[in-house]
Design a protein around this motif. Structure first.
Motif, PDB file in Angstrom:
ATOM      1  N   UNK A 146       3.031   7.624 -16.983  1.00 35.74           N
ATOM      2  CA  UNK A 146       4.244   6.786 -17.458  1.00 35.74           C
ATOM      3  C   UNK A 146       4.483   5.565 -16.476  1.00 35.74           C
ATOM      4  N   UNK A 147       4.407   5.875 -14.999  1.00 37.26           N
ATOM      5  CA  UNK A 147       4.568   4.665 -14.159  1.00 37.26           C
ATOM      6  C   UNK A 147       3.391   3.992 -14.020  1.00 37.26           C
ATOM      7  N   UNK A 148       2.159   4.545 -14.206  1.00 35.98           N
ATOM      8  CA  UNK A 148       0.931   3.638 -14.357  1.00 35.98           C
ATOM      9  C   UNK A 148       1.388   2.773 -15.319  1.00 35.98           C
ATOM     10  N   UNK A 149       1.420   3.361 -16.586  1.00 33.80           N
ATOM     11  CA  UNK A 149       1.584   2.328 -17.876  1.00 33.80           C
ATOM     12  C   UNK A 149       2.652   1.231 -17.863  1.00 33.80           C
ATOM     13  N   UNK A 150       4.023   1.687 -16.931  1.00 34.43           N
ATOM     14  CA  UNK A 150       4.710   0.555 -16.854  1.00 34.43           C
ATOM     15  C   UNK A 150       4.424  -0.565 -15.870  1.00 34.43           C
ATOM     16  N   UNK A 151       3.335  -0.331 -15.241  1.00 38.33           N
ATOM     17  CA  UNK A 151       2.779  -1.182 -14.193  1.00 38.33           C
ATOM     18  C   UNK A 151       3.610  -0.989 -12.753  1.00 38.33           C
ATOM     19  N   UNK A 152       4.014   0.066 -12.490  1.00 41.10           N
ATOM     20  CA  UNK A 152       4.943   0.431 -11.192  1.00 41.10           C
ATOM     21  C   UNK A 152       4.063   1.041 -10.025  1.00 41.10           C
ATOM     22  N   UNK A 153       3.002   1.878 -10.839  1.00 41.30           N
ATOM     23  CA  UNK A 153       2.055   2.576  -9.921  1.00 41.30           C
ATOM     24  C   UNK A 153       0.710   2.118 -10.056  1.00 41.30           C
ATOM     25  N   UNK A 154      -0.164   2.058  -9.035  1.00 40.15           N
ATOM     26  CA  UNK A 154      -1.748   1.396  -8.965  1.00 40.15           C
ATOM     27  C   UNK A 154      -2.591   2.622  -9.775  1.00 40.15           C
ATOM     28  N   UNK A 155      -3.234   2.223 -10.821  1.00 43.29           N
ATOM     29  CA  UNK A 155      -3.785   3.194 -11.622  1.00 43.29           C
ATOM     30  C   UNK A 155      -5.201   3.668 -10.925  1.00 43.29           C
ATOM     31  N   UNK A 156      -5.773   2.814 -10.162  1.00 40.05           N
ATOM     32  CA  UNK A 156      -7.015   2.950  -9.653  1.00 40.05           C
ATOM     33  C   UNK A 156      -6.669   4.011  -8.361  1.00 40.05           C
ATOM     34  N   UNK A 157      -5.404   3.616  -7.776  1.00 37.29           N
ATOM     35  CA  UNK A 157      -5.103   4.390  -6.425  1.00 37.29           C
ATOM     36  C   UNK A 157      -4.915   5.823  -6.837  1.00 37.29           C
ATOM     37  N   UNK A 158      -4.217   6.029  -8.091  1.00 37.35           N
ATOM     38  CA  UNK A 158      -3.946   7.488  -8.667  1.00 37.35           C
ATOM     39  C   UNK A 158      -4.894   8.245  -9.067  1.00 37.35           C
ATOM     40  N   UNK A 159      -6.230   7.498  -9.293  1.00 40.47           N
ATOM     41  CA  UNK A 159      -7.389   8.020  -9.813  1.00 40.47           C
ATOM     42  C   UNK A 159      -7.983   8.859  -8.340  1.00 40.47           C
ATOM     43  N   UNK A 160      -7.588   7.996  -7.289  1.00 35.72           N
ATOM     44  CA  UNK A 160      -8.376   8.522  -6.153  1.00 35.72           C
ATOM     45  C   UNK A 160      -7.330   9.688  -5.622  1.00 35.72           C
ATOM     46  N   UNK A 161      -6.306   9.762  -5.975  1.00 36.91           N
ATOM     47  CA  UNK A 161      -5.115  10.844  -5.476  1.00 36.91           C
ATOM     48  C   UNK A 161      -4.117  10.332  -4.974  1.00 36.91           C
ATOM     49  N   UNK A 162      -3.763   9.105  -4.944  1.00 37.32           N
ATOM     50  CA  UNK A 162      -2.380   8.778  -4.313  1.00 37.32           C
ATOM     51  C   UNK A 162      -1.357   8.083  -5.246  1.00 37.32           C
ATOM     52  N   UNK A 163      -0.356   8.144  -5.112  1.00 36.20           N
ATOM     53  CA  UNK A 163       0.833   7.485  -6.015  1.00 36.20           C
ATOM     54  C   UNK A 163       1.091   6.170  -5.059  1.00 36.20           C
ATOM     55  N   UNK A 164       0.782   5.098  -5.429  1.00 38.56           N
ATOM     56  CA  UNK A 164       1.021   3.915  -4.569  1.00 38.56           C
ATOM     57  C   UNK A 164       1.683   2.956  -5.409  1.00 38.56           C
ATOM     58  N   UNK A 165       2.582   2.148  -5.026  1.00 39.13           N
ATOM     59  CA  UNK A 165       3.558   1.186  -5.560  1.00 39.13           C
ATOM     60  C   UNK A 165       2.631  -0.076  -5.841  1.00 39.13           C
ATOM     61  N   UNK A 166       2.792  -0.499  -7.120  1.00 35.33           N
ATOM     62  CA  UNK A 166       2.257  -1.976  -7.261  1.00 35.33           C
ATOM     63  C   UNK A 166       3.013  -3.009  -6.827  1.00 35.33           C
ATOM     64  N   UNK A 167       2.908  -4.400  -6.825  1.00 36.07           N
ATOM     65  CA  UNK A 167       3.578  -5.484  -6.303  1.00 36.07           C
ATOM     66  C   UNK A 167       4.812  -5.485  -7.394  1.00 36.07           C
ATOM     67  N   UNK A 168       4.765  -5.167  -8.534  1.00 37.85           N
ATOM     68  CA  UNK A 168       6.045  -5.031  -9.410  1.00 37.85           C
ATOM     69  C   UNK A 168       6.815  -3.740  -9.114  1.00 37.85           C
ATOM     70  N   UNK A 169       6.081  -2.690  -8.720  1.00 42.56           N
ATOM     71  CA  UNK A 169       6.699  -1.517  -8.201  1.00 42.56           C
ATOM     72  C   UNK A 169       7.724  -1.601  -7.137  1.00 42.56           C
TER      73      UNK A 169
END
Length: 414
Positions: A377-400
């Motif tokens: 859900x945080x990826x869908x909201x644009x607050x977490x980086x989707x590619x980083x999540x696929x690689x196993x990490x929860x990383x904030x986007x600029x908006x996040x």
């Protein structure tokens, strides 16, 4: 000034449980030295600081370095008694207050005691916070010779009327001069900024950023102004003498800062901190190693009145006023007055709350099931980086980054 934290009483001998040092060989150890003196108390500040008029009789600024050195020796004895293996210091940070109100030779004496008691790692970072009005070129001669590697300058703003609201008394023109002196001696440099001060226009903030970037420091910290209860500024806002802080204005100023700093070659590594490659060092090497030790929940010992310490899930804090602090240290007793052992829930909350703020983020598999479920859900909201999540990490986007607190609450299912 905030009240002393609650917790269990701390033992007068400072003894630590064996559990707090059982993994010490796997963890870094840092030293924070609090210098609680200021020439003037700023209206927004709720730190444990004192002007000489506030201190009264019985406290001498001239003796402080000797008292702090005594606590450094005490710290090493406590860790040895607990069975901790010897660890050279990963970082040392002189903060305040205004450390540079003390003569540079006294700061050097405290660092010498730290090196004698613990040793310094070969790549140890040693930082001194500095007020640009309380230093000379000779200050940096002494600090560089003593082993200081980095100076953090309290700039806050380049605009006089903004500094006046904050009750900062330094002269803006002194900041680039002081930064230049430090750079000439090979010291790393950081400037600290505050945005969102009542009455600060977007043009004012842009001017402060331009002034900071023009100094070409290695590192910039930019913090939104937080109005703390009990401060003079909070009372002024309550009485209607100063307008309220506007969160939307602060968000816009954060975006402006990030864009201007990025264009100038700085990259963010923590929500409020940026570094760049400079003077033969990479951007990663110019990050604040000391602050990263806090965000990565490593071990540190806090020296001085009100200073906090942490050793693998055990936290304690010193008595706040310099007079009883001095009396305890000179009596060979621990100046700590409170202690807490963090339970598993508190440690997990801090793991998420601190880890999500840094550029590397958090391992997704370190999150509890409710946190892992929140990631999509945080990826869908644009607050977490989707590619980083696929690689196993929860990383904030600029908006996040603008929503870091909300992301933390979602990951914790609050």
């Amino acid at each position: 000034m905030p009240a002393q934290p609650e917790g269990d009483p701390a033992p007068r001998d400072g003894a630590l449980p064996a559990s707090s040092v059982a993994r010490a060989a796997e963890r870094t150890l840092s030293l924070y030295v609090h210098v609680p003196f200021c020439a003037v108390r700023c209206g927004y500040c709720d730190f444990n600081t004192y002007t000489m008029e506030q201190l009264g009789d019985g406290v001498s600024r001239a003796d402080y370095h000797a008292d702090a050195a005594a606590e450094i020796r005490f710290a090493r004895a406590v860790l040895d008694a607990a069975g901790a293996p010897p660890r050279a210091l990963h970082s040392v940070f002189f903060g305040g207050g205004t450390p540079t109100l003390l003569p540079a030779r006294e700061l050097a004496a405290m660092l010498e005691q730290a090196a004698e008691s613990f040793g310094l790692a070969p790549d140890a970072e040693v930082t001194v916070e500095a007020n640009p009005d309380s230093v000379t070129a000779e200050t940096f001669d002494v600090l560089a010779a003593a082993g200081v590697t980095r100076v953090s300058f309290g700039m806050q703003s380049a605009v006089p009327h903004v500094l006046a609201v904050l009750e900062r008394t330094h002269t803006p023109a002194n900041v680039p001069r002081a930064v230049g002196w430090a750079k000439e001696r090979g010291l790393g440099t950081s400037v600290d900024l505050i945005y969102g001060t009542p009455g600060e226009s977007p043009a004012d903030w842009r001017a402060s950023l331009e002034a900071a970037i023009a100094m070409a420091p290695d590192h910039v910290s930019a913090y939104s102004l937080i109005i703390e209860d009990g401060t003079k500024l909070a009372a002024q806002i309550r009485r209607g003498e100063v307008p309220e802080v506007d969160p939307d204005d602060q968000a816009e100023k954060y975006v402006l800062a990030d864009g201007m700093l990025r264009d100038a070659g700085f990259g963010w590594y923590e929500v409020s901190n940026w570094s760049r490659a400079a003077h033969g060092r990479t951007a990663e090497q110019n990050r604040s190693a000391h602050n990263l030790a806090y965000w990565r929940n490593q071990d540190w010992w806090g020296i001085g009145p009100g200073a906090h310490s942490h050793s693998d899930g055990v936290r304690w804090w010193n008595i706040k006023h310099p007079l009883p602090y001095t009396n305890r240290v000179r009596a060979g007793e621990s100046p700590a007055v409170g202690r807490e052992t963090l339970d598993a829930q508190t440690r997990y909350v801090e793991h998420v709350m601190l880890g999500i703020r840094i550029r590397e983020g958090l391992p997704v598999d370190s999150l509890r099931p409710e946190g892992r479920r929140a990631v999509a859900g945080l990826i869908a909201d644009g607050w977490l980086d989707g590619a980083a999540a696929v690689a196993g990490r929860a990383v904030l986007t600029d908006a996040g980054r603008l929503m870091a607190d909300a992301v933390t609450r979602r990951l914790l299912d609050w």
